[in-house]
Design a protein around this motif. Structure first.
Motif, mmCIF file in Angstrom:
data_model
loop_
_atom_site.group_PDB
_atom_site.id
_atom_site.type_symbol
_atom_site.label_atom_id
_atom_site.label_comp_id
_atom_site.label_asym_id
_atom_site.label_seq_id
_atom_site.Cartn_x
_atom_site.Cartn_y
_atom_site.Cartn_z
ATOM 1 N N ILE A 39 -18.213 -68.164 -122.956
ATOM 2 C CA ILE A 39 -17.849 -69.437 -122.318
ATOM 3 C C ILE A 39 -16.351 -69.456 -122.000
ATOM 4 O O ILE A 39 -15.939 -69.860 -120.915
ATOM 5 N N TYR A 40 -15.514 -69.001 -122.931
ATOM 6 C CA TYR A 40 -14.068 -68.972 -122.723
ATOM 7 C C TYR A 40 -13.698 -68.053 -121.559
ATOM 8 O O TYR A 40 -12.874 -68.411 -120.710
ATOM 9 N N LEU A 88 -15.627 -67.108 -118.994
ATOM 10 C CA LEU A 88 -16.080 -67.716 -117.739
ATOM 11 C C LEU A 88 -15.164 -68.868 -117.315
ATOM 12 O O LEU A 88 -14.825 -69.006 -116.137
ATOM 13 N N TYR A 89 -14.714 -69.681 -118.273
ATOM 14 C CA TYR A 89 -13.807 -70.780 -117.974
ATOM 15 C C TYR A 89 -12.473 -70.237 -117.439
ATOM 16 O O TYR A 89 -11.934 -70.746 -116.442
ATOM 17 N N SER A 90 -11.927 -69.187 -118.073
ATOM 18 C CA SER A 90 -10.658 -68.595 -117.643
ATOM 19 C C SER A 90 -10.762 -68.014 -116.240
ATOM 20 O O SER A 90 -9.873 -68.210 -115.414
ATOM 21 N N GLN A 110 -12.864 -68.917 -113.925
ATOM 22 C CA GLN A 110 -13.022 -70.048 -112.998
ATOM 23 C C GLN A 110 -11.659 -70.680 -112.695
ATOM 24 O O GLN A 110 -11.373 -71.026 -111.558
ATOM 25 N N LYS A 111 -10.762 -70.811 -113.687
ATOM 26 C CA LYS A 111 -9.432 -71.392 -113.487
ATOM 27 C C LYS A 111 -8.573 -70.493 -112.593
ATOM 28 O O LYS A 111 -7.742 -70.989 -111.843
ATOM 29 N N SER A 120 -6.466 -75.499 -109.762
ATOM 30 C CA SER A 120 -6.398 -76.938 -109.490
ATOM 31 C C SER A 120 -5.473 -77.191 -108.301
ATOM 32 O O SER A 120 -4.408 -76.618 -108.199
#
Length: 168
Positions: free
Chosen positions: A18-19, A21-23, A25-26, A31
């Motif tokens: 999860i970490y 995939l989140y990284s 994605q960022k 943003s």
């Protein structure tokens, strides 16, 4: 069970996936919103600006007599010469200033001392004498002096050249 199968059944592996995939994605989708507040460190201006501009060093021709006052006394500039090249070593005041271990070279021609790796006062030519021709130096001492010139050229500002007292 043989091989290296990835087991998502353990909580550690699931959290790591999860970490990651989140990284990713960022990174891929950063943003685009603008910050609503100004960061604190910029409210009072930029702190990286120097308090004062360093003094400008003009390339000049020096003689042993005109070089001698630049010995760092009373917080003044510190110059020294090696093989006719005058360096502004004021930034190295701890080494070349009045209380520094190389302080006797300040305001003087340090060629012989640098070549021979000696900081003795007898390595210095009196300022009312002709410049040291360095003709008796061995090849290894000449190479040593060239190494010091290269070191000083990379670290300090070249501030001029040193000539005989009667040449100016």
């Amino acid at each position: 069970m043989s091989g290296y199968a990835l087991d998502f059944g353990t909580p550690v592996n699931t959290a790591l996936l999860i970490y990651i995939l989140y990284s990713v994605q960022k990174i891929v989708f950063p943003s685009t919103s603008t910050p609503t507040t100004i960061p604190n460190e910029f409210k009072h201006g930029y702190s990286w600006m120097p308090k004062a501009h360093p003094p400008t060093v003009l390339f000049q021709t020096y003689t042993p007599k005109t070089l001698e006052p630049f010995n760092g006394q009373d917080g003044g500039r510190i110059l020294l010469a090696i093989n006719g090249i005058v360096f502004d070593v004021t930034a190295g005041r701890n080494f070349y200033g009045p209380d520094g271990m190389y302080g006797n070279f300040a305001g003087r021609d340090a060629s012989r001392g640098m070549a021979k790796q000696s900081f003795d006062l007898d390595m210095l030519t009196p300022i009312d004498q002709p410049l040291d021709k360095l003709e008796d130096l061995r090849p290894d001492e000449i190479e040593n002096m060239k190494g010091w010139i290269e070191h000083f050229s990379n670290k300090y500002i070249v501030g001029g050249r040193l000539v005989e007292n009667d040449a100016v």
